[in-house]
Design a protein around this motif. Structure first.
Motif, PDB file in Angstrom:
ATOM      1  N   LEU A  97     -53.898 -47.651  26.285  1.00 18.68           N
ATOM      2  CA  LEU A  97     -53.695 -46.274  26.311  1.00 18.68           C
ATOM      3  C   LEU A  97     -54.280 -45.485  27.581  1.00 18.68           C
ATOM      4  O   LEU A  97     -53.465 -44.860  28.310  1.00 18.68           O
ATOM      5  N   LYS A  98     -55.602 -46.000  28.043  1.00 16.18           N
ATOM      6  CA  LYS A  98     -56.118 -45.475  29.269  1.00 16.18           C
ATOM      7  C   LYS A  98     -55.188 -46.084  30.437  1.00 16.18           C
ATOM      8  O   LYS A  98     -54.982 -45.387  31.461  1.00 16.18           O
ATOM      9  N   GLY A  99     -54.682 -47.412  30.381  1.00 10.64           N
ATOM     10  CA  GLY A  99     -53.836 -47.845  31.418  1.00 10.64           C
ATOM     11  C   GLY A  99     -52.599 -47.090  31.370  1.00 10.64           C
ATOM     12  O   GLY A  99     -52.202 -46.790  32.579  1.00 10.64           O
ATOM     13  N   PHE A 100     -52.075 -46.918  30.236  1.00  8.78           N
ATOM     14  CA  PHE A 100     -50.711 -46.059  30.022  1.00  8.78           C
ATOM     15  C   PHE A 100     -50.944 -44.662  30.857  1.00  8.78           C
ATOM     16  O   PHE A 100     -50.072 -44.073  31.468  1.00  8.78           O
ATOM     17  N   MET A 101     -52.107 -44.366  30.708  1.00  6.25           N
ATOM     18  CA  MET A 101     -52.507 -42.689  31.358  1.00  6.25           C
ATOM     19  C   MET A 101     -52.512 -42.927  32.731  1.00  6.25           C
ATOM     20  O   MET A 101     -52.668 -41.857  33.431  1.00  6.25           O
TER      21      MET A 101
ATOM     22  N   GLN B 296     -44.553 -50.099  34.215  1.00  4.13           N
ATOM     23  CA  GLN B 296     -46.064 -50.520  33.824  1.00  4.13           C
ATOM     24  C   GLN B 296     -46.580 -49.704  32.540  1.00  4.13           C
ATOM     25  O   GLN B 296     -47.504 -50.234  31.876  1.00  4.13           O
ATOM     26  N   GLN B 297     -46.099 -48.509  32.440  1.00  3.45           N
ATOM     27  CA  GLN B 297     -46.446 -47.714  31.190  1.00  3.45           C
ATOM     28  C   GLN B 297     -46.196 -48.423  29.798  1.00  3.45           C
ATOM     29  O   GLN B 297     -46.917 -48.507  28.998  1.00  3.45           O
ATOM     30  N   GLU B 298     -45.034 -49.091  29.865  1.00  9.36           N
ATOM     31  CA  GLU B 298     -44.408 -49.694  28.727  1.00  9.36           C
ATOM     32  C   GLU B 298     -45.213 -51.107  28.518  1.00  9.36           C
ATOM     33  O   GLU B 298     -45.967 -51.181  27.428  1.00  9.36           O
ATOM     34  N   ILE B 299     -45.836 -51.648  29.826  1.00  7.62           N
ATOM     35  CA  ILE B 299     -46.474 -52.756  29.495  1.00  7.62           C
ATOM     36  C   ILE B 299     -48.156 -52.525  28.888  1.00  7.62           C
ATOM     37  O   ILE B 299     -48.418 -53.009  27.960  1.00  7.62           O
ATOM     38  N   ASP B 300     -48.308 -51.400  29.540  1.00  7.29           N
ATOM     39  CA  ASP B 300     -49.669 -50.853  28.899  1.00  7.29           C
ATOM     40  C   ASP B 300     -49.868 -50.362  27.786  1.00  7.29           C
ATOM     41  O   ASP B 300     -50.670 -50.616  26.745  1.00  7.29           O
ATOM     42  N   TRP B 301     -48.874 -49.564  27.360  1.00 13.16           N
ATOM     43  CA  TRP B 301     -48.641 -49.039  25.870  1.00 13.16           C
ATOM     44  C   TRP B 301     -48.672 -50.342  25.046  1.00 13.16           C
ATOM     45  O   TRP B 301     -49.099 -50.381  23.949  1.00 13.16           O
TER      46      TRP B 301
END
Length: 145
Positions: free
Chosen positions: A47-51, A37-42
């Motif tokens: 970046l807030k989603g990544f965090m 999910q972090q890859e997708i958000d990034w």
């Protein structure tokens, strides 16, 4: 009667062993789900989603560029400053080399990151520590170079 007790003990040990393995595999799947999910958000420059994979606490630690930062907000602000738009954030791909239990509620993850981007590609390695907090896996420490 002793044979029955021994067989019961062996059965309990086998069941416990299988249960523990299933728990580790499930934990690793949950951790990989967060990293995916972090890859997708990034890659969406969210970046807030990544965090959201990180522990939203002043006790979060992030070590990169010879600097130790603490706190979720500080880490987010650093990402926003260093990756102001899609040309800087680009496309992220993790290569996970190792996920290993530290305790029943914490794991370390070692791997590589690869950023393909307009302003020049970037690669490096990382080691992150996940901890189960209130039933959810969160990154509590990140060392990237």
């Amino acid at each position: 009667m002793n044979i029955k007790a021994i067989l019961l003990f062996i059965t309990i040990v086998i069941i416990s062993s299988c249960s523990s393995k299933n728990t580790i595999e499930q934990d690793q799947i949950e951790i990989m789900t967060i990293l995916n999910q972090q890859e997708i958000d990034w890659n969406n420059h969210d970046l807030k989603g990544f965090m959201s994979g990180y522990w939203k606490s002043d006790s979060l630690y992030f070590y990169s560029g010879k600097k130790l930062k603490s706190g979720w907000e500080s880490t987010l602000n650093s990402y926003l400053k260093n990756y102001p738009d899609k040309s800087y954030s680009g496309t992220l791909k993790f290569t996970i080399e190792k996920i290993s239990a530290i305790t029943t509620d914490s794991y370390f993850v070692m791997g590589e990151y690869n950023l393909t981007r307009e302003v020049g590609n970037a690669t490096g390695t990382f080691m992150i520590i996940f901890k189960r907090i209130n039933g959810e896996w969160k990154i509590i420490a990140d060392s990237s170079c």
